[in-house]
Design a protein around this motif. Structure first.
Motif, PDB file in Angstrom:
ATOM      1  N   UNK A  58       0.969  -1.350   0.377  1.00  0.00           N
ATOM      2  CA  UNK A  58       0.227  -0.283   0.083  1.00  0.00           C
ATOM      3  C   UNK A  58       0.444   0.954   0.061  1.00  0.00           C
ATOM      4  N   UNK A  59       1.877   1.613   0.676  1.00  0.00           N
ATOM      5  CA  UNK A  59       2.670   2.843   1.126  1.00  0.00           C
ATOM      6  C   UNK A  59       4.141   2.482   0.301  1.00  0.00           C
ATOM      7  N   UNK A  60       4.142   1.369   0.019  1.00  0.00           N
ATOM      8  CA  UNK A  60       6.107   1.098  -0.643  1.00  0.00           C
ATOM      9  C   UNK A  60       6.861   1.322   0.018  1.00  0.00           C
ATOM     10  N   UNK A  61       7.201   1.438   1.478  1.00  0.00           N
ATOM     11  CA  UNK A  61       7.736   1.602   2.670  1.00  0.00           C
ATOM     12  C   UNK A  61       8.593   0.306   2.296  1.00  0.00           C
ATOM     13  N   UNK A  62       9.809   0.171   1.967  1.00  0.00           N
ATOM     14  CA  UNK A  62      10.702  -1.007   2.186  1.00  0.00           C
ATOM     15  C   UNK A  62      10.966  -1.747   4.164  1.00  0.00           C
ATOM     16  N   UNK A  63      10.175  -2.991   3.823  1.00  0.00           N
ATOM     17  CA  UNK A  63       9.989  -3.383   5.084  1.00  0.00           C
ATOM     18  C   UNK A  63      11.582  -4.062   5.811  1.00  0.00           C
ATOM     19  N   UNK A  64      12.288  -4.218   4.868  1.00  0.00           N
ATOM     20  CA  UNK A  64      13.570  -4.851   5.110  1.00  0.00           C
ATOM     21  C   UNK A  64      14.229  -5.400   3.844  1.00  0.00           C
ATOM     22  N   UNK A  65      14.850  -6.142   3.996  1.00  0.00           N
ATOM     23  CA  UNK A  65      16.346  -5.905   2.665  1.00  0.00           C
ATOM     24  C   UNK A  65      17.210  -7.333   3.552  1.00  0.00           C
ATOM     25  N   UNK A  66      17.722  -7.746   2.474  1.00  0.00           N
ATOM     26  CA  UNK A  66      18.306  -8.534   2.430  1.00  0.00           C
ATOM     27  C   UNK A  66      19.405  -8.769   1.303  1.00  0.00           C
ATOM     28  N   UNK A  67      20.921  -9.283   1.207  1.00  0.00           N
ATOM     29  CA  UNK A  67      21.638  -9.233   0.435  1.00  0.00           C
ATOM     30  C   UNK A  67      21.907 -10.483  -0.176  1.00  0.00           C
ATOM     31  N   UNK A  68      22.042 -11.617  -1.201  1.00  0.00           N
ATOM     32  CA  UNK A  68      22.558 -13.030  -1.298  1.00  0.00           C
ATOM     33  C   UNK A  68      23.969 -13.402  -0.901  1.00  0.00           C
ATOM     34  N   UNK A  69      24.351 -12.438  -0.495  1.00  0.00           N
ATOM     35  CA  UNK A  69      26.113 -12.713   0.247  1.00  0.00           C
ATOM     36  C   UNK A  69      25.519 -13.027   1.477  1.00  0.00           C
TER      37      UNK A  69
END
Length: 522
Positions: A58-69
Motif C-alpha cells: 500500500x505505502x511502498x515502504x521498505x520493510x526489510x532488505x537482504x543481500x544474497x551474500x
C-alpha cells in the motif's frame, strides 16, 4: 584457508556421493535445503546475486532488505523454467501441469472461464504435412486391441509393391517389413536423394502462416452459412468507437504442434464455437442456434481443401514453394456419445506434447551458429543432417558476395530497394528443423493464460511463506551462472524435490478418494 563452500567448487577431486555427504554433514544443511526448495528438482537452475527487499504493497515502504551474500552459497537459486522434458524434467512437469489447465479450462471452464463453455460445440482436429518423399511408416489397417495406448495389433507391410523396382538413384522403391513401434527406420526416407528436404523445411517454416489462413477460412465459411441461413450479424462498437457488423459466431482454438518422426511438424487443434455478445466482446457466450458442430466440421474440411500458401521467391526456387496441408486431416468430436475422446484425455494428450520438440526425430541441440553448424549439417549425410543443411543453405544471406562475405555498393543499394530475405529465419531455427513457432498456442478468448497461472502460484506461495499478501518482494538481481555448484548438490536438491512431488501426488489421490467416498455415501 578454504571455506566450507570451497569444498564444492568444480575441479575438486570429490565424487558425487562424497560431495552430497559432505554437504549433508554441514550445520547449515537444513537452511540450504530450504533455500534451494524453489529450484529443487531443476536440472540447471539459474544463480542470481543482488539485493532482495520486502516492500509494503500500500505505502511502498521498505520493510526489510537482504543481500544474497547472506544466503547459503551466496546466491539465489531460480528454476530454469525450460518446458522441454529432455532438458529439465522437473520444470517440464510444472509446464505440463499449466498446459493441462490451459487446455482443460477451455473445454470445461474454471479459473475465470465460465462453466458454460462446456456446452459449446468443440472438435479435435489433426492437420498433417503433405508428402515430401516416400518414408518408412507403420500402418495398421484395422485395430483389434482394447486400447490404443497398449496396441499390439500387427501392422501391414511398410510399402508393399507388386514389383521390386528401384528409384532413379538405384534405391529400392518397396519395403515389405512390418515395422515395430520402436523401429529406428520409421520416418526415414527410402531414398535420401529423392526426398525433397528443402521443401520440408520451408513447410515447417511457413506452417504457422498456413494455419492462420486456415482459421480465417473456417470463420469465413461459418459467416457465409450465417448469411445464407438468415442468422443476423451483430452490431458492435470497437475500442476506437467505430460501429461494425460482425458474424454472430467465432472460433476459439487451442493448438499444439507435434514433430513427426520424418521431422515434419503437424498440429493438434481444439476448435470451439463461440457466440458474440454485442455488449461485451470478451464474454464467452453460446453460438447461435442455427450453427452446429456439423457446420464446424464442414468448415474445417472446406478450408483444408482451399487454403494454400505460395512462399516468396528464392534464388533456388524463383516461383516459391507451395505450402498446403496433407491429405490426412482427422476431425473428431469431444465428449460425444460413444466416443473415445473426453476433455480430460484430450487435455492430457496436448499437455504431454507441449513439453516435447524434436526429440522424436533423434535430434537435440541448442541454437546453431557458424561455429557449430558443421557438427550437424551435411548435404550428403543422413535425413536430419540434410534437413539442417537445407535450413542453413536456404537461409543464407542474399545480395552479398558469398565468396568474400562482403557486399558491394550495388548490393547494398539493392538491399535498400528490396524486402528482407523472407527465409533468413531458417538459420535461426535450424536446430528446430525450420519450425520457429511455439509448441502451444491459443486464441485470446479460448482459456486462461500461462501468466495468470504463474502469478496465481506465486501469490499462493508468498501467502504460504509470509502468511500475508500485503507485501511485495522486489529484487535487484544479476546473473551469476547456471547449474548446481556440484553434482552432490544436484543429487540432494533433486531427491528432496522428488519426495515433495510424491507427497503432493499421494495427497491429491487421498483427497480424490475421500471425495469419492462422500459421493458414494450420498
Amino acid at each position: 584457508m578454504s571455506t566450507p563452500l570451497d569444498l564444492y567448487r568444480p575441479g575438486l577431486a570429490l565424487g558425487r556421493d562424497a560431495q552430497a555427504l559432505h554437504r549433508a554433514a554441514m550445520p547449515q544443511f537444513s537452511g540450504w535445503l530450504e533455500h534451494t526448495r524453489t529450484a529443487g528438482g531443476c536440472a540447471r537452475p539459474v544463480r542470481l546475486t543482488g539485493t532482495i527487499a520486502a516492500v509494503e504493497r500500500q505505502t511502498g515502504r521498505v520493510l526489510g532488505e537482504q543481500h544474497t551474500d547472506e544466503m547459503p552459497d551466496g546466491v539465489l537459486y531460480k528454476a530454469c523454467g525450460n518446458r522441454r522434458v529432455s532438458h529439465c524434467p522437473d520444470c517440464a512437469w510444472v509446464y505440463q501441469g499449466d498446459a493441462y489447465q490451459v487446455v482443460r479450462c477451455g473445454l470445461t471452464g474454471g479459473k475465470g472461464v465460465p462453466a458454460s463453455v462446456g456446452r459449446h460445440p468443440v472438435v479435435f482436429a489433426t492437420f498433417t504435412a503433405p508428402s515430401f518423399g516416400a518414408v518408412h511408416h507403420r500402418y495398421i489397417p484395422r485395430h483389434t486391441c482394447a486400447t490404443r495406448q497398449r496396441c499390439d495389433c500387427r501392422p501391414a507391410p511398410c510399402r508393399a509393391r507388386s514389383s521390386t523396382s528401384t528409384c532413379r538413384h538405384g534405391q529400392p522403391a518397396a519395403c515389405f517389413a512390418r515395422h515395430d513401434a520402436d523401429d529406428p527406420r520409421l520416418g526415414q526416407p527410402l531414398c535420401l536423394d529423392c526426398y525433397d528436404h528443402g521443401h520440408q523445411v520451408v513447410w515447417n517454416y511457413f506452417a504457422g502462416e498456413l494455419w492462420r489462413r486456415t482459421k480465417q477460412a473456417i470463420e469465413r465459411h461459418l459467416a457465409g452459412l450465417c448469411r445464407r441461413r438468415g442468422i443476423p450479424f451483430v452490431q458492435v462498437v470497437t475500442d476506437s468507437g467505430r460501429v461494425r457488423w460482425v458474424p454472430p459466431v467465432r472460433v476459439s482454438h487451442g493448438k499444439v504442434a507435434e514433430m513427426q518422426r520424418r521431422a515434419a511438424v503437424h498440429f493438434h487443434v481444439l476448435l470451439r464455437l463461440d457466440g458474440v455478445d454485442p455488449d461485451d466482446l470478451d464474454a464467452l457466450v453460446s453460438p447461435p442456434v442455427g450453427i452446429t458442430v456439423d457446420d464446424l466440421e464442414a468448415a474445417i474440411h472446406a478450408a483444408v481443401r482451399q487454403i494454400t500458401v505460395t512462399t516468396p521467391s528464392h534464388p533456388d526456387q524463383p516461383q516459391g514453394w507451395t505450402v498446403a496441408w496433407g491429405e490426412q486431416v482427422d476431425v473428431r468430436r469431444i465428449n460425444s456419445a460413444g466416443g473415445e475422446l473426453t476433455d480430460g484425455k484430450v487435455a492430457a494428450y496436448l499437455a504431454k506434447y507441449a513439453t516435447k520438440a524434436t526429440e522424436v526425430t533423434g535430434h537435440q541441440s541448442t541454437r546453431l551458429t557458424p561455429a557449430t553448424i558443421d557438427d550437424y549439417a551435411d548435404p550428403e549425410g543422413d535425413h536430419l543432417a540434410r534437413l539442417i543443411d537445407a535450413c542453413w543453405h536456404l537461409g543464407r544471406p542474399t545480395g552479398t558476395d558469398t565468396a568474400s562475405g562482403a557486399a558491394t555498393a550495388d548490393d547494398r543499394q539493392g538491399s535498400l530497394d528490396t524486402k528482407p530475405n523472407a527465409y533468413a529465419g531458417l538459420r535461426r531455427w535450424a536446430h528446430m528443423l525450420g519450425f520457429g513457432g511455439h509448441f502451444l498456442t491459443k486464441a485470446r478468448r479460448y482459456s486462461v493464460t500461462f501468466g495468470l497461472l504463474r502469478d496465481t502460484r506465486a501469490t499462493y506461495r508468498r501467502a504460504e511463506d509470509d502468511g500475508s499478501t500485503d507485501t511485495v518482494t522486489v529484487g535487484v538481481l544479476t546473473y551469476a551462472g547456471s547449474g548446481w555448484l556440484t553434482e552432490g548438490d544436484a543429487l540432494l536438491a533433486n531427491t528432496a524435490a522428488a519426495q515433495r512431488r510424491q507427497a503432493r501426488r499421494i495427497g491429491r489421490e487421498e483427497l480424490a478418494h475421500e471425495a469419492w467416498l462422500v459421493g458414494a455415501a450420498a
